[in-house]
Write an enzyme that holds these catalytic residues in place. Structure first.
Site, mmCIF file in Angstrom:
data_model
loop_
_atom_site.group_PDB
_atom_site.id
_atom_site.type_symbol
_atom_site.label_atom_id
_atom_site.label_comp_id
_atom_site.label_asym_id
_atom_site.label_seq_id
_atom_site.Cartn_x
_atom_site.Cartn_y
_atom_site.Cartn_z
ATOM 1 N N GLU A 145 2.559 -0.996 2.379
ATOM 2 C CA GLU A 145 3.476 -1.934 1.752
ATOM 3 C C GLU A 145 4.891 -1.361 1.649
ATOM 4 O OE1 GLU A 145 3.523 -4.890 0.939
ATOM 5 O OE2 GLU A 145 5.038 -5.113 -0.607
ATOM 6 N N ASP A 146 4.990 -0.111 1.239
ATOM 7 C CA ASP A 146 6.304 0.416 0.851
ATOM 8 C C ASP A 146 6.881 1.476 1.786
ATOM 9 O OD1 ASP A 146 6.323 -1.214 -1.345
ATOM 10 O OD2 ASP A 146 5.454 0.276 -2.696
#
Ligand code: MN
Length: 696
Positions: free
Chosen positions: A76-77
């Site tokens: 996700e990051d």
């Protein structure tokens, strides 16, 4: 923050066969990928996945889960992809990370859609593998623990609300009570800071008054059980402000009235000891009947097992006691997670059946809103809590309005409502209340519940009270019409009518006094003649009936019928002489006479139609009309006056709608013919009291 070797050692402690190298690789991977990213707290970002992994080791989860926790934010990051994860850590970890990632992605979507969508994927992912849920719950718990670092208040609120509404109930459903309690506690502090502070204050005060109560009671329990030969561990705690607040809300009580703010846990060595301990406690102290629950012989669906009871300690203090074995305790606090520990591949499928129910709803509904509605209903008690300005708490169904609130406080207050302030601001009475709203009801002098309130109230209590009040009000209005009609009748009798004459007249008619008489006249239950006779017996003998057509026998004849065939004027369209009419043959009735534009004719068969016309001098039939008047005092009476002036008798009058400032009535009226009916409609339309008048 946990160091790398500490984390790995923790896992090896409970799972000596864990792949140490794989765990190390996952740790290094997350540190490298998150690199110099930081959290709102200023800590390096990777401290978050490491803490989440630490939470998972507390539950003694398998190495795949620990690795998933470490890697859960990398896709996700950071620049990492699911393919990278699969190549480095294998398909199982990749699948789990993908599950958690999907949930996180959804969190970044806009409000409503996101909430529903979030939940859907969440549930689907969970049903596939419960470990995704466990990592997600730990992720949320750690984010809640660090929530205070987030600067934007709206963001803190949103996260806390979501935690309270979705994650805490989910934690409860899978039996993760520890997680549930901590999430609720942290969310409550954020969502209701004032209530939190107040309750905390009171608790502190109590503690300073009789410090050490918890310990003293725990000791007393332990001693009583020791005397009976039982070896147990006893721990006690004050309940968290959130559970005290919830009790206040559920029982509509103030803080002082919440008596059970302490809870104790007795951990025994065997099932039999649990029951034995319960017996000892029940003979040592008074117990509250009805509060005893045996979840050992019948566990909750999430696997929770324990005995629950409430005791009266020193006659005034209610304390809750939970009795269980150590094994039960482990399972109880960590639910499914406890089952998962050590038992890789042995999934407790039977215990996630509630999830399956939810999945079915998810699959059946396409609309995100609808889905959220369903799932929330399933996982969250659909209630709101609102306060009076003095701080009394009321629990209402979701969607409740200030009117529901007012009726919940007191029936009189509900009836007198004219406005409301929500959190100090003037708001419409139909505004749906939100959790924690402070509601001040503005009272009028008179009790005048409005019929249109029925369009938005949701509680049965408000609904019933409004109906009752509106019926009474209608009765008053009908009596008012009667009074007007009575004044006219009184001028026609050869005597001056005083109070006594009215009393005597109502007695003669078998009615209970003047109000009843006026109501009977207004409701057209008495003819003018009957009233006159009652006032001055014998006075109508000389009156020429011809003056009032309505007193004569109605003379309706229909041309076009075979001699001897009976007929009936249809009640759907109420034809009156002058209307173009046709007949429908009906078994048992003969011929039913309809106005030619009646909808009922559409269903008839052509061959059954009879072309009819009115006989000469036909007059007297019921006409039905719909009249909309301005809903204010006197307008109904003015309408009735118009009927009286036109020598028309009201056979029935029913309010069919009330949309302030209008009220609509359906009225059946005796008229001579179409011309008469038309004249009345014109007179109505000319009146200031009437907004609209049509044949129905
Ligand atoms: Mn995270």
């Amino acid at each position: 923050m946990l160091r790398q070797y500490e984390l790995v050692e923790r896992v090896l402690d409970y799972d000596p066969n864990a792949d140490e190298a794989a765990l190390n690789r996952a740790y290094v991977y997350t540190v490298q990928k998150h690199g110099t990213q930081t959290r709102a707290s200023g800590d390096p970002y990777f401290s978050h996945p490491v803490e989440v992994a630490g939470l998972m080791t507390d539950l003694q989860l398998d190495q795949e889960t620990i690795m998933t926790a470490l890697l859960h934010d990398t896709v996700e990051d950071t620049l990492a992809t699911i393919e990278d994860i699969e190549a480095n850590f294998g398909p199982e970890v990749a699948r789990l990370v993908d599950g958690v990632t999907k949930l996180s992605k959804i969190e970044a979507m806009p409000e409503d859609e996101r909430a529903a969508e979030n939940l859907r994927k969440f549930l689907l992912a969970m049903s596939e593998d419960i470990r995704v849920l466990l990592v997600k719950l730990a992720d949320r718990l750690h984010n809640m623990r660090t929530l205070h670092f987030i600067k934007k208040p709206e963001k803190r609120q949103r996260i806390a609300r979501e935690t309270m509404d979705i994650y805490a109930p989910l934690a409860e459903r899978v039996g993760m009570y520890e997680y549930m309690r901590e999430m609720q506690a942290l969310a409550f502090e954020q969502l209701e800071p004032e209530a939190f502070a107040t309750i905390n204050d009171r608790l502190a005060k109590l503690r300073s008054q009789d410090g050490g109560q918890v310990d003293a009671i725990a000791l007393a329990i332990k001693q009583a059980l020791a005397e009976a030969g039982l070896t147990v561990e006893v721990s006690g705690r004050e309940k968290h402000p959130y559970s005290i607040w919830r009790k206040m809300a559920e029982r509509h009580v103030s803080f002082e009235q919440v008596t059970d703010i302490m809870a104790f846990r007795v951990v025994c060595e065997s099932d039999a000891d649990c029951y034995k301990a319960m017996g000892v406690l029940h003979t040592t102290w008074q117990f509250l009947p009805g509060r005893f629950k045996d979840y050992i012989s019948t566990p909750k669906t999430n696997g929770y097992r324990s005995l629950h009871t409430s005791l009266m300690y020193e006659n005034s203090m209610r304390v809750e006691v939970q009795i269980r074995t150590r094994t039960m305790h482990q399972t109880n606090e960590f639910g499914l997670a406890a089952h998962w520990a050590y038992k890789q591949g042995d999934r407790p499928d039977g215990q996630v059946s509630w999830l399956r129910d939810l999945i079915e709803i998810v699959d059946a509904s396409h609309d995100a809103e609808e889905l959220l509605e369903h799932t929330r209903l399933a996982i969250y008690q659909d209630r709101i809590f609102a306060f009076t300005p003095k701080g009394a708490l009321f629990q209402l169904p979701k969607g409740s309005t200030p009117v529901d609130f007012a009726f919940a406080v007191h029936t009189d207050l509900g009836a007198q409502s004219v406005g409301a302030k929500i959190n100090g601001r003037h708001m419409p009475l139909r505004t749906p209340l939100e959790n924690g709203d402070v509601v001040e009801i503005i009272k009028g002098k008179k009790a005048e519940p409005q019929l249109n309130w029925l369009g938005f109230v949701v509680t049965g209590k408000a609904r019933a009270a409004i109906r009752r009040a509106v019926r009474l009000k209608e009765r008053d209005e009908v009596a008012e019409i009667g009074r007007k009609l009575f004044d006219e009748i009184a001028t026609k009798v050869p005597a001056r009518i005083g109070k006594k004459a009215v009393r005597d007249a109502s007695k003669r008619l078998g009615l209970d006094g003047e109000p009843e008489l006026m109501y009977a006249i207004g409701a057209a239950k008495l003819s003018d003649r009957e009233v006159m006779e009652a006032l001055v017996p014998g006075c109508t003998a000389d009156i020429d009936d011809d003056e009032d057509w309505s007193k004569r026998d109605h003379t309706i004849s229909i041309r076009g019928l075979t001699a001897g065939v009976g007929f009936k004027l249809a009640e759907c369209c109420h034809p009156v002489p002058g209307d173009r009419i046709v007949g429908l043959r009906k078994k048992g009735v003969g011929v039913e006479v309809h106005a030619i534009d009646c909808l009922a004719l559409a269903s008839g068969i052509d061959s059954d139609w009879l072309d009819l016309s009115w006989g000469k001098q036909s007059q007297g039939a019921l006409g039905r009309m719909r009249v909309t008047i301005y809903d204010r005092p006197g307008t109904l009476a003015e309408m009735a006056g118009i009927f009286a002036q036109n020598l028309s008798n009201v056979k029935s009058l029913e309010q069919v709608q009330n949309d302030a400032p209008f009220a609509s009535y359906e009225i059946d009226l005796e008229v001579q013919d179409l011309a008469h009916l038309t004249r009345i409609l014109s007179a109505l339309r000319a009146s200031d009291a009437v907004a609209q008048a049509e044949r129905a």
